[in-house]
Design an enzyme around this catalytic site. Structure first.
Site, PDB file in Angstrom:
ATOM      1  N   PRO A  87       0.799  -1.231   0.000  1.00 24.83           N
ATOM      2  CA  PRO A  87       0.000   0.000   0.000  1.00 24.83           C
ATOM      3  C   PRO A  87       0.832   1.282   0.000  1.00 24.83           C
ATOM      4  CG  PRO A  87       0.087  -0.913   2.196  1.00 24.83           C
ATOM      5  CD  PRO A  87       0.817  -1.889   1.295  1.00 24.83           C
ATOM      6  N   ASP A 134       5.400   2.682 -11.738  1.00 32.50           N
ATOM      7  CA  ASP A 134       4.399   3.725 -11.926  1.00 32.50           C
ATOM      8  C   ASP A 134       4.233   4.502 -10.633  1.00 32.50           C
ATOM      9  OD1 ASP A 134       2.755   2.189 -10.271  1.00 32.50           O
ATOM     10  OD2 ASP A 134       1.576   1.394 -11.924  1.00 32.50           O
ATOM     11  N   LYS A 143       0.441   6.176 -15.079  1.00 34.76           N
ATOM     12  CA  LYS A 143      -0.843   6.525 -15.686  1.00 34.76           C
ATOM     13  C   LYS A 143      -1.623   7.421 -14.733  1.00 34.76           C
ATOM     14  CE  LYS A 143      -1.575   2.002 -17.737  1.00 34.76           C
ATOM     15  NZ  LYS A 143      -2.530   0.914 -17.785  1.00 34.76           N
TER      16      LYS A 143
END
Length: 112
Positions: free
Chosen positions: A13, A36, A58
């Site tokens: 997380p 990412d 993204k």
């Protein structure tokens, strides 16, 4: 040519201290890391100095690379004989797409 391997590292997380020992070892030995914005950037501090770091982030409606291109890139790096360790946030399903596409070539995949 040496066979490449992909270790898809569960980055958790976001807390660097929650990564597994095996996951951290894979990052320390990686030749290529595709990452990412979901993975904690501090994990990249553990990568070897000569490791190729490729940002594949993204955002909604803003993709540096589309998912198909990320999959193709990961598979091509493994087929080049590179050891790849893309830390995965919530997108662990990517492992099945990439694994399916290159499993016929005898490449090794592990999800850590």
């Amino acid at each position: 040519m040496e066979k490449g391997r992909a270790f898809l590292v569960g980055a958790g997380p976001g807390d660097v201290q929650l990564i597994t020992v095996k996951g951290l070892e894979a990052i320390k030995k990686a030749q290529v890391i595709l990452y990412d914005r979901l993975a904690n950037p501090k994990l990249l501090d553990y990568a070897p100095q000569d490791c190729e770091l490729i940002y594949c982030g993204k955002l909604p409606d803003r993709h540096v690379l589309r998912q198909e291109m990320i999959n193709d890139l990961l598979v091509s790096k493994v087929l080049e004989g590179k050891n790849c360790s893309p830390p995965q946030g919530r997108r662990s399903w990517r492992v099945w797409t990439c694994r399916r596409r290159s499993s016929s070539s005898g490449r090794q995949w592990a999800y850590l």
